[in-house]
Design a protein around this motif. Structure first.
Motif, PDB file in Angstrom:
ATOM      1  N   UNK A  55      33.087  37.748  73.804  1.00 57.26           N
ATOM      2  CA  UNK A  55      33.408  36.323  73.805  1.00 57.26           C
ATOM      3  C   UNK A  55      33.201  35.774  72.405  1.00 57.26           C
ATOM      4  N   UNK A  56      34.271  35.248  71.804  1.00 57.35           N
ATOM      5  CA  UNK A  56      34.199  34.690  70.453  1.00 57.35           C
ATOM      6  C   UNK A  56      35.043  33.427  70.396  1.00 57.35           C
ATOM      7  N   UNK A  57      34.609  32.507  69.572  1.00 52.75           N
ATOM      8  CA  UNK A  57      35.411  31.306  69.362  1.00 52.75           C
ATOM      9  C   UNK A  57      36.164  31.443  68.039  1.00 52.75           C
ATOM     10  N   UNK A  94      38.814  34.730  73.811  1.00 47.56           N
ATOM     11  CA  UNK A  94      38.611  33.401  73.241  1.00 47.56           C
ATOM     12  C   UNK A  94      37.772  32.557  74.188  1.00 47.56           C
ATOM     13  N   UNK A  95      36.667  32.051  73.683  1.00 50.41           N
ATOM     14  CA  UNK A  95      35.796  31.205  74.479  1.00 50.41           C
ATOM     15  C   UNK A  95      34.632  30.705  73.656  1.00 50.41           C
ATOM     16  N   UNK A 104      36.820  29.176  78.844  1.00 49.34           N
ATOM     17  CA  UNK A 104      37.871  30.135  79.188  1.00 49.34           C
ATOM     18  C   UNK A 104      39.044  29.444  79.868  1.00 49.34           C
ATOM     19  N   UNK A 105      40.261  29.924  79.601  1.00 50.99           N
ATOM     20  CA  UNK A 105      41.409  29.451  80.361  1.00 50.99           C
ATOM     21  C   UNK A 105      41.325  30.072  81.758  1.00 50.99           C
ATOM     22  N   UNK A 106      42.045  29.518  82.703  1.00 52.29           N
ATOM     23  CA  UNK A 106      41.967  29.975  84.092  1.00 52.29           C
ATOM     24  C   UNK A 106      42.340  31.451  84.233  1.00 52.29           C
ATOM     25  N   UNK A 110      39.761  34.404  85.509  1.00 48.50           N
ATOM     26  CA  UNK A 110      40.081  35.236  86.674  1.00 48.50           C
ATOM     27  C   UNK A 110      40.001  36.722  86.322  1.00 48.50           C
ATOM     28  N   UNK A 111      40.504  37.090  85.156  1.00 47.32           N
ATOM     29  CA  UNK A 111      40.450  38.493  84.738  1.00 47.32           C
ATOM     30  C   UNK A 111      39.013  38.970  84.582  1.00 47.32           C
ATOM     31  N   UNK A 112      38.189  38.178  83.923  1.00 51.49           N
ATOM     32  CA  UNK A 112      36.796  38.574  83.712  1.00 51.49           C
ATOM     33  C   UNK A 112      36.024  38.638  85.024  1.00 51.49           C
TER      34      UNK A 112
END
Length: 135
Positions: A55-57, A94-95, A104-106, A110-112
């Protein structure tokens, strides 16, 4: 057990490789920091972990995937794991841990949720180290 990190649990022992085998998928926060980068390097060098989502911005105009690639290819801590086989086990996500839902986007959430079985949280706020007058 030379070269294998282990710790006692009850009467048995658990090795880091036994804990994080090829079927394991990890979400790692804080990989761009000191502790997180050491954890990522150890996972890649000493285990057969299947996949590490990092997780990285975005930062200073660089997207997470760019930042991760630069870190893996440029940081001294990763000098033992330069082969592409290790790099293929790391995916930038991206987060931001400071945002609700990790930012996170939806679709990514969901993937994670479907894939990740272990979370290793190494993120820290840099503000904790600043002097009160600098805040």
């Amino acid at each position: 057990m030379e070269g294998t990190a282990s710790w006692g649990v009850g009467s048995g022992r658990i090795s880091i490789d036994g804990q994080f085998g090829s079927s394991c998928k990890i979400l790692l926060t804080g990989a761009s920091g000191f502790i997180g980068s050491l954890v990522l390097e150890k996972l890649l060098r000493s285990t057969t972990v299947g996949l590490v989502y990092v997780l990285m911005r975005p930062h200073r105009g660089a997207e997470p995937a760019e930042r991760l690639a630069a870190m893996l290819h440029g940081a001294a801590v990763f000098h033992l794991i330069r082969p592409p086989a290790h790099m293929a086990r790391v995916v930038a996500v991206a987060g931001d841990v400071a945002l609700p839902g990790l930012g996170l986007c939806a679709q990514e959430e969901a993937r994670l949720l479907a894939e990740v079985d272990t979370v290793i949280h190494c993120a820290a706020g840099g503000r904790a180290l600043r002097h009160e007058d600098e805040c």
